[in-house]
Design an enzyme around this catalytic site. Structure first.
Site, PDB file in Angstrom:
ATOM      1  N   ASP A  37      93.813 -11.673 169.131  1.00 45.57           N
ATOM      2  CA  ASP A  37      94.645 -12.985 169.429  1.00 45.57           C
ATOM      3  C   ASP A  37      95.835 -12.819 170.332  1.00 45.57           C
ATOM      4  O   ASP A  37      96.336 -11.740 170.528  1.00 45.57           O
ATOM      5  CB  ASP A  37      95.144 -13.429 168.075  1.00 45.57           C
ATOM      6  CG  ASP A  37      95.485 -15.150 167.873  1.00 45.57           C
ATOM      7  OD1 ASP A  37      95.062 -15.834 169.015  1.00 45.57           O
ATOM      8  OD2 ASP A  37      96.524 -15.357 167.310  1.00 45.57           O
ATOM      9  N   GLY A  38      95.938 -13.857 171.090  1.00 49.21           N
ATOM     10  CA  GLY A  38      97.159 -13.953 172.049  1.00 49.21           C
ATOM     11  C   GLY A  38      96.618 -13.808 173.589  1.00 49.21           C
ATOM     12  O   GLY A  38      97.484 -13.755 174.441  1.00 49.21           O
ATOM     13  N   ASN A  86      86.696 -22.494 167.534  1.00 45.38           N
ATOM     14  CA  ASN A  86      86.612 -22.421 169.183  1.00 45.38           C
ATOM     15  C   ASN A  86      85.419 -23.080 169.695  1.00 45.38           C
ATOM     16  O   ASN A  86      85.652 -23.449 170.814  1.00 45.38           O
ATOM     17  CB  ASN A  86      86.521 -20.858 169.509  1.00 45.38           C
ATOM     18  CG  ASN A  86      87.820 -20.160 168.807  1.00 45.38           C
ATOM     19  OD1 ASN A  86      87.649 -18.961 168.588  1.00 45.38           O
ATOM     20  ND2 ASN A  86      88.822 -20.606 168.889  1.00 45.38           N
ATOM     21  N   ARG A 214      97.991 -15.011 159.488  1.00 41.15           N
ATOM     22  CA  ARG A 214      96.911 -15.999 158.785  1.00 41.15           C
ATOM     23  C   ARG A 214      95.555 -15.236 159.265  1.00 41.15           C
ATOM     24  O   ARG A 214      95.283 -14.708 160.351  1.00 41.15           O
ATOM     25  CB  ARG A 214      96.824 -17.431 159.087  1.00 41.15           C
ATOM     26  CG  ARG A 214      96.822 -17.751 160.682  1.00 41.15           C
ATOM     27  CD  ARG A 214      96.883 -19.054 160.699  1.00 41.15           C
ATOM     28  NE  ARG A 214      96.614 -19.471 161.993  1.00 41.15           N
ATOM     29  CZ  ARG A 214      97.799 -19.737 163.094  1.00 41.15           C
ATOM     30  NH1 ARG A 214      98.956 -19.443 162.752  1.00 41.15           N
ATOM     31  NH2 ARG A 214      97.180 -20.046 164.301  1.00 41.15           N
ATOM     32  N   SER A 216      92.519 -17.256 159.407  1.00 40.10           N
ATOM     33  CA  SER A 216      91.844 -18.210 160.300  1.00 40.10           C
ATOM     34  C   SER A 216      90.459 -18.092 160.096  1.00 40.10           C
ATOM     35  O   SER A 216      89.537 -18.228 160.809  1.00 40.10           O
ATOM     36  CB  SER A 216      91.996 -17.758 161.922  1.00 40.10           C
ATOM     37  OG  SER A 216      93.597 -17.917 162.300  1.00 40.10           O
TER      38      SER A 216
END
Length: 259
Positions: A37-38, A86, A214, A216
């Site tokens: 992530d990120g 997504n 989290r 997700s």
């Protein structure tokens, strides 16, 4: 490179070496799950307008990360690359991301790689060309001697559980098992045998980058007893020293499994 950056790099290398030495003989997770992530925030943070630049940089990180896992002795890695949520992104954003993921699969399946690739997710929700690339990567690497690498693409934890139950019911219907008979014998292992990751150990450690804390929807069933490590580092900036920190945190925990 400036003197300050050089000094920071040297100190990081020294610290990394000490971490690696400290982990000698420590408990190492057999299965590591990673929520990568990120990527988009990394691109924005350095002033790039194209979020796909972050996804491409994140994709370039994956082979290095798997090499670190090999060095540590990790047997299974699950990479959360694209969730079912997504898939609702606008097409101009989703299509380039799918091309990047296809490139990851092709790169990890190259002849000089050792990993066994397995796509996990609701492949029926993905475009045919993406599914073809993922399946070809799995076929090309099925006999390789290295770690198993699950590519979670079009993945959702709730959907996986629903698919497992659906598969279980279909199997018993084909056998002629009545509903009452199934209810009388059904337990968690029966469902686990129909998960995307069936036959694999559950993840011992789950790492999430970018500061979010989290899951997700990631491996909801399999992470019942997992340890979690959250780091503020964006995935494209994730370093071996960050991975070793996660392993150190894992090794320091006493896993009681409810006991």
């Amino acid at each position: 490179m400036g003197v300050r950056q050089w000094a920071r790099d040297v100190l990081t290398q020294v610290y990394e070496h000490r971490l690696a030495r400290a982990l000698e003989g420590a408990a190492i997770p057999r299965h590591v799950g990673v929520i990568v992530d990120g990527n988009r925030r990394w691109a924005r943070a350095i002033g790039l307008e194209d979020p796909n630049a972050g996804h491409r940089r994140g994709a370039d990180k994956i082979a290095s990360f798997l090499g670190w896992c090999d060095e540590a002795g990790v047997e299974v890695v699950t990479l959360f690359l694209l969730s079912t949520d997504n898939l609702s992104r606008p097409e101009p954003e989703l299509v380039p991301l799918l091309r990047i993921i296809e490139g990851v699969a092709e790169d990890l399946a190259a002849p000089d790689r050792r990993w066994q690739l397995r796509p996990v997710g609701a492949l029926e929700l993905l475009p045919a060309e993406t599914v073809a690339v993922l399946k070809q990567a799995a076929e090309d690497t099925c006999d390789r001697p290295g770690a198993t690498v699950n590519l979670a693409v079009g993945y959702g934890g709730r959907r996986e559980i629903a698919d497992a139950v659906r598969s279980l019911l279909a199997e018993h219907a084909e056998r002629g098992t009545t509903l009452d008979e199934l209810v009388s014998v059904l337990d968690v292992e029966h469902i686990a045998e129909h998960l995307y990751t069936r036959g694999q150990p559950d993840p011992d450690l789950v790492i999430r980058t970018s500061g979010e804390q989290r899951l997700s929807g990631f491996l909801l069933w399999q992470t019942a007893h997992s340890e979690f490590h959250f780091t503020d580092v964006y995935w494209p900036d994730f370093r071996r020293v960050d991975f070793l920190r996660a392993l150190r945190a894992y090794a320091a925990r006493h896993r009681r499994f409810g006991g």
